[in-house]
Design a protein around this motif. Structure first.
Motif, PDB file in Angstrom:
ATOM      1  N   PHE A  57       1.200  -0.898   0.025  1.00  0.00           N
ATOM      2  CA  PHE A  57       0.204   0.087  -0.017  1.00  0.00           C
ATOM      3  C   PHE A  57       0.932   1.322  -0.200  1.00  0.00           C
ATOM      4  CE2 PHE A  57      -2.684   3.263   3.037  1.00  0.00           C
ATOM      5  CZ  PHE A  57      -3.453   3.069   1.830  1.00  0.00           C
ATOM      6  N   SER A  58       1.818   1.431   0.973  1.00  0.00           N
ATOM      7  CA  SER A  58       2.479   2.287   0.632  1.00  0.00           C
ATOM      8  C   SER A  58       3.201   2.923  -0.683  1.00  0.00           C
ATOM      9  CB  SER A  58       3.883   1.923   1.636  1.00  0.00           C
ATOM     10  OG  SER A  58       4.775   0.504   0.996  1.00  0.00           O
ATOM     11  N   ALA A  59       2.989   1.537  -2.246  1.00  0.00           N
ATOM     12  CA  ALA A  59       3.728   2.086  -2.948  1.00  0.00           C
ATOM     13  C   ALA A  59       2.760   2.948  -3.873  1.00  0.00           C
ATOM     14  CB  ALA A  59       4.633   1.455  -3.571  1.00  0.00           C
ATOM     15  N   LEU A  60       1.524   2.322  -3.226  1.00  0.00           N
ATOM     16  CA  LEU A  60       0.155   2.671  -4.178  1.00  0.00           C
ATOM     17  C   LEU A  60      -0.586   4.442  -3.834  1.00  0.00           C
ATOM     18  CD1 LEU A  60      -1.295  -0.940  -4.569  1.00  0.00           C
ATOM     19  CD2 LEU A  60       0.618   0.560  -6.231  1.00  0.00           C
ATOM     20  N   GLN A  61       0.456   4.206  -2.190  1.00  0.00           N
ATOM     21  CA  GLN A  61      -0.853   4.744  -1.749  1.00  0.00           C
ATOM     22  C   GLN A  61      -1.596   6.465  -2.245  1.00  0.00           C
ATOM     23  OE1 GLN A  61      -0.780   5.830   2.751  1.00  0.00           O
ATOM     24  NE2 GLN A  61       2.161   5.979   1.977  1.00  0.00           N
ATOM     25  N   ASP A  62      -0.468   7.499  -2.696  1.00  0.00           N
ATOM     26  CA  ASP A  62      -0.696   8.356  -3.275  1.00  0.00           C
ATOM     27  C   ASP A  62      -0.587   8.675  -4.513  1.00  0.00           C
ATOM     28  OD1 ASP A  62       1.953   7.349  -4.123  1.00  0.00           O
ATOM     29  OD2 ASP A  62       3.224   9.131  -3.052  1.00  0.00           O
ATOM     30  N   ALA A  63      -1.586   8.021  -5.792  1.00  0.00           N
ATOM     31  CA  ALA A  63      -1.171   8.319  -7.152  1.00  0.00           C
ATOM     32  C   ALA A  63      -2.126   9.496  -6.990  1.00  0.00           C
ATOM     33  CB  ALA A  63      -2.196   6.699  -7.843  1.00  0.00           C
ATOM     34  N   ARG A  64      -1.980  10.149  -8.303  1.00  0.00           N
ATOM     35  CA  ARG A  64      -2.592  10.835  -8.734  1.00  0.00           C
ATOM     36  C   ARG A  64      -4.024  10.703  -8.844  1.00  0.00           C
ATOM     37  NH1 ARG A  64       2.905  11.795 -10.877  1.00  0.00           N
ATOM     38  NH2 ARG A  64       3.511  13.219  -9.968  1.00  0.00           N
ATOM     39  N   LEU A  65      -3.731   9.718  -9.353  1.00  0.00           N
ATOM     40  CA  LEU A  65      -5.771   8.883  -9.315  1.00  0.00           C
ATOM     41  C   LEU A  65      -5.292   7.742  -9.154  1.00  0.00           C
ATOM     42  CD1 LEU A  65      -8.438   9.115 -10.754  1.00  0.00           C
ATOM     43  CD2 LEU A  65      -7.571   8.562 -13.289  1.00  0.00           C
ATOM     44  N   LEU A  66      -6.427   7.394  -7.811  1.00  0.00           N
ATOM     45  CA  LEU A  66      -6.676   6.235  -7.311  1.00  0.00           C
ATOM     46  C   LEU A  66      -8.238   5.679  -7.532  1.00  0.00           C
ATOM     47  CD1 LEU A  66      -5.423   4.266  -5.312  1.00  0.00           C
ATOM     48  CD2 LEU A  66      -6.369   5.952  -3.649  1.00  0.00           C
ATOM     49  N   VAL A  67      -7.979   4.361  -8.796  1.00  0.00           N
ATOM     50  CA  VAL A  67      -9.664   3.370  -8.338  1.00  0.00           C
ATOM     51  C   VAL A  67      -9.451   2.369  -7.477  1.00  0.00           C
ATOM     52  CG1 VAL A  67     -10.770   3.426 -10.697  1.00  0.00           C
ATOM     53  CG2 VAL A  67      -9.296   5.221 -10.959  1.00  0.00           C
ATOM     54  N   LEU A  68     -11.027   2.436  -7.547  1.00  0.00           N
ATOM     55  CA  LEU A  68     -11.394   1.098  -7.613  1.00  0.00           C
ATOM     56  C   LEU A  68     -12.217   0.888  -8.537  1.00  0.00           C
ATOM     57  CD1 LEU A  68     -11.403  -1.331  -5.433  1.00  0.00           C
ATOM     58  CD2 LEU A  68     -13.056   0.171  -3.563  1.00  0.00           C
ATOM     59  N   HIS A  69     -12.441  -0.206  -8.843  1.00  0.00           N
ATOM     60  CA  HIS A  69     -13.010  -1.055  -9.887  1.00  0.00           C
ATOM     61  C   HIS A  69     -13.798  -2.336  -9.309  1.00  0.00           C
ATOM     62  CE1 HIS A  69     -12.820  -2.036 -14.267  1.00  0.00           C
ATOM     63  NE2 HIS A  69     -14.430  -2.504 -13.904  1.00  0.00           N
ATOM     64  N   ILE A  70     -15.050  -1.856  -9.119  1.00  0.00           N
ATOM     65  CA  ILE A  70     -15.890  -2.637  -8.686  1.00  0.00           C
ATOM     66  C   ILE A  70     -16.965  -3.215  -9.807  1.00  0.00           C
ATOM     67  CG2 ILE A  70     -17.565  -3.776  -6.875  1.00  0.00           C
ATOM     68  CD1 ILE A  70     -15.900  -1.521  -5.094  1.00  0.00           C
ATOM     69  N   GLU A  71     -17.216  -4.417 -10.417  1.00  0.00           N
ATOM     70  CA  GLU A  71     -18.583  -4.622 -10.831  1.00  0.00           C
ATOM     71  C   GLU A  71     -19.145  -6.501 -10.568  1.00  0.00           C
ATOM     72  OE1 GLU A  71     -17.893  -5.412 -15.310  1.00  0.00           O
ATOM     73  OE2 GLU A  71     -16.751  -3.637 -15.241  1.00  0.00           O
ATOM     74  N   GLY A  72     -20.662  -5.732 -10.483  1.00  0.00           N
ATOM     75  CA  GLY A  72     -21.315  -6.842  -9.756  1.00  0.00           C
ATOM     76  C   GLY A  72     -21.969  -6.575  -8.562  1.00  0.00           C
ATOM     77  N   ALA A  73     -23.341  -7.179  -8.090  1.00  0.00           N
ATOM     78  CA  ALA A  73     -24.334  -6.665  -6.950  1.00  0.00           C
ATOM     79  C   ALA A  73     -23.813  -7.047  -6.096  1.00  0.00           C
ATOM     80  CB  ALA A  73     -26.108  -7.178  -8.218  1.00  0.00           C
ATOM     81  N   ALA A  74     -23.901  -7.827  -6.118  1.00  0.00           N
ATOM     82  CA  ALA A  74     -23.007  -8.643  -4.809  1.00  0.00           C
ATOM     83  C   ALA A  74     -22.180  -7.536  -3.993  1.00  0.00           C
ATOM     84  CB  ALA A  74     -22.686 -10.550  -4.522  1.00  0.00           C
ATOM     85  N   LYS A  75     -21.311  -7.499  -5.115  1.00  0.00           N
ATOM     86  CA  LYS A  75     -20.092  -6.915  -4.268  1.00  0.00           C
ATOM     87  C   LYS A  75     -20.176  -5.193  -3.424  1.00  0.00           C
ATOM     88  CE  LYS A  75     -16.339  -9.004  -6.492  1.00  0.00           C
ATOM     89  NZ  LYS A  75     -15.129  -9.049  -7.967  1.00  0.00           N
ATOM     90  N   LYS A  76     -21.939  -4.903  -3.918  1.00  0.00           N
ATOM     91  CA  LYS A  76     -22.310  -3.192  -3.898  1.00  0.00           C
ATOM     92  C   LYS A  76     -22.590  -3.405  -1.572  1.00  0.00           C
ATOM     93  CE  LYS A  76     -23.914   0.823  -4.238  1.00  0.00           C
ATOM     94  NZ  LYS A  76     -23.706   1.170  -2.837  1.00  0.00           N
ATOM     95  N   PRO A  77     -22.946  -3.833  -2.002  1.00  0.00           N
ATOM     96  CA  PRO A  77     -23.523  -4.659  -0.385  1.00  0.00           C
ATOM     97  C   PRO A  77     -21.720  -4.384   0.512  1.00  0.00           C
ATOM     98  CG  PRO A  77     -24.985  -5.740  -1.209  1.00  0.00           C
ATOM     99  CD  PRO A  77     -23.634  -5.755  -2.079  1.00  0.00           C
TER     100      PRO A  77
END
Length: 232
Positions: free
Chosen positions: A179-199
């Motif tokens: 996480f220390s190498a990723l946390q300061d990205a200029r654009l940080l995106v979480l890409h999620i698909e699927g109704a079951a993942k929304k909850p």
């Protein structure tokens, strides 16, 4: 840190919108610094996004692509994230991009992680873009609940860029950016698909529950706002 939801009717609409935003961020990096970098997730979710991004009008020769995590399997293996990227993203004009793998053909996963750390530390950072995915158990990258190196992976002060991860739900030993190498990205995106993942993401973002989900801990402590792209 804050987060922002972007909700789409379907995966195709999400893929097109996300590809446009990511291409813009990479173009800004090239214009400002002469180079841009992106770390992408694997699995089946990003396939349509990869296809859309591969056709973006970019100077791909100035873009470096790597993976946020990888299985300790060769790129010829059907479960390899490297293979996924090579087959769908690194095609056409995008084939001119530089790809930095995490897997290396060495005897032990820890040896591969050390080689990958050296390679990763030569990528200009912070990343312009980091794309994370999420499993149904709330893991992201290879930050699995109960993983043997989970605390090292999530610690924002960890100095290693790439470590190994073993967990009951992981299958093969994993190689993962910390996480220390990723946390300061200029654009940080979480890409999620699927109704079951929304909850799952809703619970991970709820007050008092974030610590139970690796993705919740990532979003809560990231140095940049997390853009959450979701489609049923």
């Amino acid at each position: 840190m804050a987060h922002q939801f972007h909700i789409f009717d379907n995966g195709a609409a999400l893929a097109d919108a996300l590809a446009g935003r990511v291409a813009g961020a990479l173009a800004e990096g090239v214009a400002a610094r002469g180079a841009a970098s992106i770390a992408v997730s694997g699995g089946s979710t990003p396939k349509a996004f990869f296809k859309a991004l591969s056709s973006a009008d970019l100077d791909w020769s100035k873009v470096t692509i790597t993976l946020v995590d990888e299985r300790f399997v060769p790129e010829t293996n059907e479960r390899s994230n490297h293979k996924l990227v090579a087959d769908i993203l690194l095609v056409g004009a995008a084939a001119r991009a530089k790809f930095v793998p995490l897997y290396h053909a060495v005897a032990e996963a820890e040896d591969a992680a050390m080689v990958a750390t050296g390679d990763a530390d030569r990528i200009v950072r912070p990343f312009d873009v980091v794309i994370l995915g999420m499993g149904g158990d709330g893991h992201t990258a290879s930050f699995f609940p109960g993983g043997n190196n989970l605390e090292q992976a999530l610690n924002p002060k960890t100095r290693r860029s790439v470590i190994t991860m073993e967990a009951a739900g992981a299958g093969e030993t994993r190689l993962t950016f910390t996480f220390s190498a990723l946390q300061d990205a200029r654009l940080l995106v979480l890409h999620i698909e699927g109704a079951a993942k929304k909850p799952v993401i809703d619970q991970a973002l709820s007050e008092g529950a974030a610590s139970a989900f690796p993705i919740g801990r990532v979003i809560a402590t990231a140095a940049s706002e997390t853009q959450i792209y979701w489609a049923p």
